[in-house]
Motif scaffolding. Sequence first.
Motif, PDB file in Angstrom:
ATOM      1  N   ASP A 145      10.635  95.464 -31.837  1.00 26.33           N
ATOM      2  CA  ASP A 145       9.634  96.399 -31.328  1.00 26.33           C
ATOM      3  C   ASP A 145      10.273  97.439 -30.413  1.00 26.33           C
ATOM      4  O   ASP A 145      11.505  97.457 -30.219  1.00 26.33           O
ATOM      5  CB  ASP A 145       8.504  95.651 -30.605  1.00 26.33           C
ATOM      6  N   ALA A 146       9.429  98.318 -29.856  1.00 26.88           N
ATOM      7  CA  ALA A 146       9.931  99.427 -29.038  1.00 26.88           C
ATOM      8  C   ALA A 146      10.649  98.953 -27.780  1.00 26.88           C
ATOM      9  O   ALA A 146      11.458  99.688 -27.208  1.00 26.88           O
ATOM     10  CB  ALA A 146       8.778 100.355 -28.673  1.00 26.88           C
ATOM     11  N   ASN A 147      10.363  97.736 -27.326  1.00 30.68           N
ATOM     12  CA  ASN A 147      11.015  97.180 -26.137  1.00 30.68           C
ATOM     13  C   ASN A 147      12.268  96.379 -26.483  1.00 30.68           C
ATOM     14  O   ASN A 147      12.878  95.762 -25.600  1.00 30.68           O
ATOM     15  CB  ASN A 147      10.043  96.288 -25.372  1.00 30.68           C
TER      16      ASN A 147
ATOM     17  N   GLU B 287       6.505  99.959 -37.623  1.00 29.28           N
ATOM     18  CA  GLU B 287       7.376 101.066 -38.005  1.00 29.28           C
ATOM     19  C   GLU B 287       8.445 100.506 -38.946  1.00 29.28           C
ATOM     20  O   GLU B 287       9.226  99.645 -38.551  1.00 29.28           O
ATOM     21  CB  GLU B 287       8.021 101.710 -36.782  1.00 29.28           C
TER      22      GLU B 287
ATOM     23  N   ARG C 108      12.032  99.943 -38.002  1.00 27.55           N
ATOM     24  CA  ARG C 108      12.289  98.857 -37.055  1.00 27.55           C
ATOM     25  C   ARG C 108      12.350  97.484 -37.744  1.00 27.55           C
ATOM     26  O   ARG C 108      12.634  96.484 -37.095  1.00 27.55           O
ATOM     27  CB  ARG C 108      11.216  98.841 -35.965  1.00 27.55           C
TER      28      ARG C 108
END
Length: 212
Positions: free
Chosen positions: A130-132, A168, A171
């Motif tokens: 994920d984005a983190n 996404e 990802r």
Amino acid sequence: MPRRRRSRRDSSIATLRVGGVLIDGAAGYGYTLTEDPALPPQSFSRLEIEALTLGVASLGDLGDNTLTTAGRNALARIVATLPDRQARQAAHATMRAWRPPEPRAAVTIDLDLLREACWDEFSVRIAYRDANGRRTEREILPLGMSYSPRTLMLVGRCLLREAHRTFEVPRIEALERGGRSFRPRRVQLLRDYVVLRTAVWKRKEQQARTPS
């Protein structure tokens, strides 16, 4: 002998025959489509031709070379069936789309497998970051893909969270076929997702209009 009720299929066959399609057979025995070289070629209005060429040309902005090639091949086959005048119109289409190229994250997984999973309604197992930066592994039911200006999104039903999720695709670090079939639930699951997202959007709009 009782009178046979006319089925929807029989009505459709009758409509095709009226339109000039050669179909052998009869109700209760089955049908066979006979290729007829005398059938008229496909015909499109000039604006329809422009729309087709414009749509296929825009595929290049999505960053999916396989999809872009498929669109160009399909358009070439359509143009090959057009009368000469309309084929020339397609070759000299006047409408173009241009926009500054957007940076797009690279997709590293097998998109053909992901598309097949959506079409044939079987689960996939993914490793997702994920984005983190957190990495999780989960099995999902892939419902559909959405090409945004910057990235490719996957809508799915996450079996780990038992909820709809969007991912996404760049990802997704690993992808393999899962062991579950969810046919014929894809359409209904996707409709459920649309209902959920629409409710969220409406709630946000209402909150934005409400004075604090």
